[in-house]
Enzyme design. Structure first.
Site, mmCIF file in Angstrom:
data_model
loop_
_atom_site.group_PDB
_atom_site.id
_atom_site.type_symbol
_atom_site.label_atom_id
_atom_site.label_comp_id
_atom_site.label_asym_id
_atom_site.label_seq_id
_atom_site.Cartn_x
_atom_site.Cartn_y
_atom_site.Cartn_z
ATOM 1 N N GLY A 86 35.048 9.055 37.094
ATOM 2 C CA GLY A 86 35.788 8.923 35.876
ATOM 3 C C GLY A 86 36.285 10.321 35.537
ATOM 4 O O GLY A 86 36.188 11.073 36.275
ATOM 5 N N ARG A 87 36.766 10.395 34.235
ATOM 6 C CA ARG A 87 37.362 11.858 33.757
ATOM 7 C C ARG A 87 36.015 12.461 32.997
ATOM 8 O O ARG A 87 36.036 13.524 32.673
ATOM 9 C CB ARG A 87 38.244 11.615 32.651
ATOM 10 C CG ARG A 87 39.739 11.488 33.451
ATOM 11 C CD ARG A 87 40.959 11.416 32.573
ATOM 12 N NE ARG A 87 40.758 10.621 31.567
ATOM 13 C CZ ARG A 87 40.366 10.746 30.360
ATOM 14 N NH1 ARG A 87 40.442 12.044 29.745
ATOM 15 N NH2 ARG A 87 40.604 9.692 29.365
ATOM 16 N N GLU A 90 34.335 16.128 34.232
ATOM 17 C CA GLU A 90 35.210 17.109 33.980
ATOM 18 C C GLU A 90 35.006 17.737 32.504
ATOM 19 O O GLU A 90 34.908 19.060 32.284
ATOM 20 C CB GLU A 90 36.596 16.965 33.710
ATOM 21 C CG GLU A 90 37.249 16.316 32.692
ATOM 22 C CD GLU A 90 38.816 15.820 32.722
ATOM 23 O OE1 GLU A 90 39.384 16.075 31.859
ATOM 24 O OE2 GLU A 90 38.984 15.407 33.839
ATOM 25 N N CYS A 116 32.985 9.301 43.074
ATOM 26 C CA CYS A 116 34.268 9.644 42.636
ATOM 27 C C CYS A 116 34.307 10.967 42.405
ATOM 28 O O CYS A 116 34.142 11.953 43.046
ATOM 29 C CB CYS A 116 34.813 8.427 41.507
ATOM 30 S SG CYS A 116 36.421 8.476 41.126
ATOM 31 N N HIS A 117 34.627 11.360 40.916
ATOM 32 C CA HIS A 117 34.743 12.703 40.466
ATOM 33 C C HIS A 117 33.461 13.428 39.895
ATOM 34 O O HIS A 117 33.382 14.556 39.378
ATOM 35 C CB HIS A 117 35.515 12.629 39.210
ATOM 36 C CG HIS A 117 37.142 12.477 39.378
ATOM 37 N ND1 HIS A 117 37.899 11.352 39.868
ATOM 38 C CD2 HIS A 117 38.073 13.170 39.366
ATOM 39 C CE1 HIS A 117 38.927 11.243 39.812
ATOM 40 N NE2 HIS A 117 39.142 12.510 39.634
ATOM 41 N N TYR A 139 36.198 11.235 45.606
ATOM 42 C CA TYR A 139 37.703 10.969 45.447
ATOM 43 C C TYR A 139 38.303 11.993 46.038
ATOM 44 O O TYR A 139 38.202 13.365 45.775
ATOM 45 C CB TYR A 139 37.867 10.603 43.902
ATOM 46 C CG TYR A 139 39.174 9.979 43.716
ATOM 47 C CD1 TYR A 139 39.725 8.873 44.421
ATOM 48 C CD2 TYR A 139 40.509 10.773 43.121
ATOM 49 C CE1 TYR A 139 41.094 8.258 44.224
ATOM 50 C CE2 TYR A 139 41.685 10.267 42.949
ATOM 51 C CZ TYR A 139 42.141 9.184 43.519
ATOM 52 O OH TYR A 139 43.296 8.725 43.271
#
Length: 185
Positions: A86-87, A90, A116-117, A139
């Site tokens: 997800g985010r 970050e 993923c991320h 991802y």
């Protein structure tokens, strides 16, 4: 004695990438602890793939209570680590406590699952020697992040390299958790 697994995440984590591993670990009789920068109610997001879009869409997901803040994590208390995407990656990667947590799992060669991320989180280490000569997936938008770590990017959506399990996105969760649990046992 049951295994204890740390899940590192934060606001804007992909809801399936947190809930699926969490409940799957509980189903296996493991103790699953959700850690975030501070102990709080997290806001997850739902990422989906829509035909005609070059990237994913995002909508608000479920609320989720974390159990512990990063500063209070004693990594040696845990047998494995899962990092959802997800985010959240970050921004959690800038937390001052993250490098010591990550370093412990990598140096101790404990199972680490990154989906993923999640590869973005490893940038917090500054020392990329943990990933040189290794292969992992993420991802596709995180391919550059993987390569900047010194790792080779695997095109397949699920990859295991030693005790590092990596997955492309939430559709890969069944295989991701199967491989992670094999390593944990």
């Amino acid at each position: 004695m049951s295994k204890k697994v740390l899940i590192l995440t934060g606001d804007a984590a992909e809801v399936l990438e947190v809930y699926y591993p969490y409940f799957r670990l509980l189903e296996e009789g493991c103790e699953a602890i959700i850690a975030s920068p501070t102990k709080k109610t997290l806001h997850t997001v739902v990422h989906d793939f829509v035909e005609g879009w070059d990237t994913y869409t995002e909508k608000p997901g479920h609320l989720l209570q974390s159990h512990i803040g990063f500063a209070d994590v004693e990594p040696s208390d845990y047998d494995g680590l899962i990092i959802p995407g997800g985010r959240a990656p970050e921004y959690i990667r800038s937390d001052a406590n993250l490098p010591r947590i990550l370093r412990h799992f990598l140096e101790a060669d404990k199972p680490v699952g990154a989906i993923c991320h999640a590869a973005q989180v490893f940038a917090a280490l500054k020392d990329t020697s943990f990933f040189e000569g290794r292969t992992m997936t993420a991802y596709n938008a995180c391919r550059l992040d993987v390569e900047q770590l010194g790792a080779s990017y695997a095109a397949e959506t699920l990859h295991v390299d030693g005790k590092l399990v990596s997955g492309h996105a939430w559709p890969d969760l069944p295989g991701f958790m199967r491989e992670f649990l094999k390593l944990l046992k």
